[in-house]
Design an enzyme around this catalytic site. Structure first.
Site, PDB file in Angstrom:
ATOM      1  N   LYS A   9       0.832  -1.206   0.000  1.00 37.45           N
ATOM      2  CA  LYS A   9       0.000   0.000   0.000  1.00 37.45           C
ATOM      3  C   LYS A   9       0.870   1.260   0.000  1.00 37.45           C
ATOM      4  CE  LYS A   9      -3.537  -2.441   2.662  1.00 37.45           C
ATOM      5  NZ  LYS A   9      -4.515  -2.342   3.751  1.00 37.45           N
ATOM      6  N   TYR A  49     -12.038  -3.376  -2.606  1.00 40.34           N
ATOM      7  CA  TYR A  49     -12.545  -3.340  -1.239  1.00 40.34           C
ATOM      8  C   TYR A  49     -14.074  -3.272  -1.175  1.00 40.34           C
ATOM      9  CZ  TYR A  49      -7.810  -2.999   0.625  1.00 40.34           C
ATOM     10  OH  TYR A  49      -6.509  -3.277   0.982  1.00 40.34           O
ATOM     11  N   ASN A 112      -1.583  -0.294   7.454  1.00 36.41           N
ATOM     12  CA  ASN A 112      -1.032  -1.617   7.756  1.00 36.41           C
ATOM     13  C   ASN A 112      -0.167  -2.194   6.634  1.00 36.41           C
ATOM     14  OD1 ASN A 112      -3.019  -2.331   5.973  1.00 36.41           O
ATOM     15  ND2 ASN A 112      -4.133  -3.685   7.366  1.00 36.41           N
ATOM     16  N   HIS A 115      -1.522  -5.651   1.733  1.00 34.87           N
ATOM     17  CA  HIS A 115      -2.742  -6.448   1.617  1.00 34.87           C
ATOM     18  C   HIS A 115      -2.348  -7.795   1.031  1.00 34.87           C
ATOM     19  CE1 HIS A 115      -6.756  -7.786   0.604  1.00 34.87           C
ATOM     20  NE2 HIS A 115      -6.220  -8.192  -0.522  1.00 34.87           N
ATOM     21  N   GLU A 126      -8.771 -10.547  -7.134  1.00 33.15           N
ATOM     22  CA  GLU A 126      -7.853  -9.417  -6.929  1.00 33.15           C
ATOM     23  C   GLU A 126      -6.763  -9.378  -8.005  1.00 33.15           C
ATOM     24  OE1 GLU A 126      -8.821  -9.321  -2.167  1.00 33.15           O
ATOM     25  OE2 GLU A 126      -6.857 -10.011  -2.812  1.00 33.15           O
TER      26      GLU A 126
HETATM   27  P1  CMP Z   1      -6.504  -5.275   4.160  1.00 30.13           P
HETATM   28  O1  CMP Z   1      -5.904  -6.575   4.514  1.00 30.13           O
HETATM   29  O2  CMP Z   1      -5.999  -4.527   2.990  1.00 30.13           O
HETATM   30  O3  CMP Z   1      -8.067  -5.505   3.982  1.00 30.13           O
HETATM   31  C1  CMP Z   1      -9.037  -4.539   4.289  1.00 30.13           C
HETATM   32  C2  CMP Z   1      -8.478  -3.348   4.977  1.00 30.13           C
HETATM   33  O4  CMP Z   1      -9.414  -2.576   5.706  1.00 30.13           O
HETATM   34  C3  CMP Z   1      -7.487  -3.799   6.022  1.00 30.13           C
HETATM   35  O5  CMP Z   1      -6.328  -4.304   5.426  1.00 30.13           O
HETATM   36  C4  CMP Z   1      -7.310  -2.527   6.824  1.00 30.13           C
HETATM   37  O6  CMP Z   1      -6.450  -1.595   6.184  1.00 30.13           O
HETATM   38  C5  CMP Z   1      -8.729  -1.996   6.794  1.00 30.13           C
HETATM   39  N1  CMP Z   1      -9.433  -2.390   8.027  1.00 30.13           N
HETATM   40  C6  CMP Z   1     -10.084  -3.525   8.289  1.00 30.13           C
HETATM   41  N2  CMP Z   1     -10.592  -3.532   9.530  1.00 30.13           N
HETATM   42  C7  CMP Z   1     -10.230  -2.349  10.070  1.00 30.13           C
HETATM   43  C8  CMP Z   1     -10.428  -1.742  11.340  1.00 30.13           C
HETATM   44  N3  CMP Z   1     -11.125  -2.366  12.296  1.00 30.13           N
HETATM   45  N4  CMP Z   1      -9.925  -0.512  11.533  1.00 30.13           N
HETATM   46  C9  CMP Z   1      -9.237   0.112  10.560  1.00 30.13           C
HETATM   47  N5  CMP Z   1      -9.021  -0.409   9.326  1.00 30.13           N
HETATM   48  C10 CMP Z   1      -9.503  -1.620   9.099  1.00 30.13           C
END
Ligand code: CMP
Length: 152
Positions: A9, A49, A112, A115, A126
């Site tokens: 990301k 998403y 984070n 993905h 995806e």
């Molecule tokens: P990702 O694995 O890319 O898949 C969906 C994304 O939504 C996840 O990483 C996070 O970046 C975001 N996400 C999912 N749950 C939460 C949460 N509880 N708080 C903040 N961001 C979230």
């Protein structure tokens, strides 16, 4: 051999963690079937998403994903979907184990870094958002016989 989709990301690129993250997949023995730098469009982010649409973090998630360049890739390896998810760690970095990418480098759910697909169906979907199959570069490495079991 299983394929999985991984996306670095914008926060991973802005923080200079691309080499560190790619090295982890490389050192573990995954094969890179496809890899590219791109600017994600709103449409791609919404498709990627879509399952989260309506959740409290959805708008910020799309905003973040489209905020700068990303690196998309397809990795190949043994039970790659589940194993790569373990390397990436729990969604919210404060809950991620040390030794995982998010546990070593992350602070917040929307920052984070990485993905990774969670199932064969999402991996296929995806990959199709970010790649045309003509972009895949299948290869065998001389070292594969020391990494994978015969017949994989
Ligand atoms: P990702 O694995 O890319 O898949 C969906 C994304 O939504 C996840 O990483 C996070 O970046 C975001 N996400 C999912 N749950 C939460 C949460 N509880 N708080 C903040 N961001 C979230």
């Amino acid at each position: 051999m299983e394929k999985t989709f991984v996306l670095l990301k914008p926060d991973a690129l802005q923080r200079g963690l691309v080499g560190e993250i790619l090295a982890r997949f490389d050192r573990r023995g995954y094969r890179f079937l496809a890899l590219k730098l791109l600017q994600t469009t709103e449409a791609q982010a919404a498709e990627h998403y879509g399952v989260h649409k309506g959740k409290f973090f959805y708008e910020d998630l799309v905003k973040h994903l489209t905020s700068g360049p990303v690196i998309a890739m397809v990795l190949e390896g043994s039970e790659a979907i589940a194993a790569v998810r373990k390397m990436v760690g729990a969604t919210r970095p404060p809950e991620a184990e040390a030794g995982t990418i998010r546990g070593d480098f992350g602070q917040a759910g929307l920052r984070n870094l990485v993905h990774a697909s969670d199932a064969p169906e999402t991996a296929a979907a995806e990959m199709a958002i970010y790649f045309d199959e003509s972009e895949f570069v299948a290869s065998e490495r001389a070292i594969d016989r020391w990494i994978f079991e015969d017949g994989e």
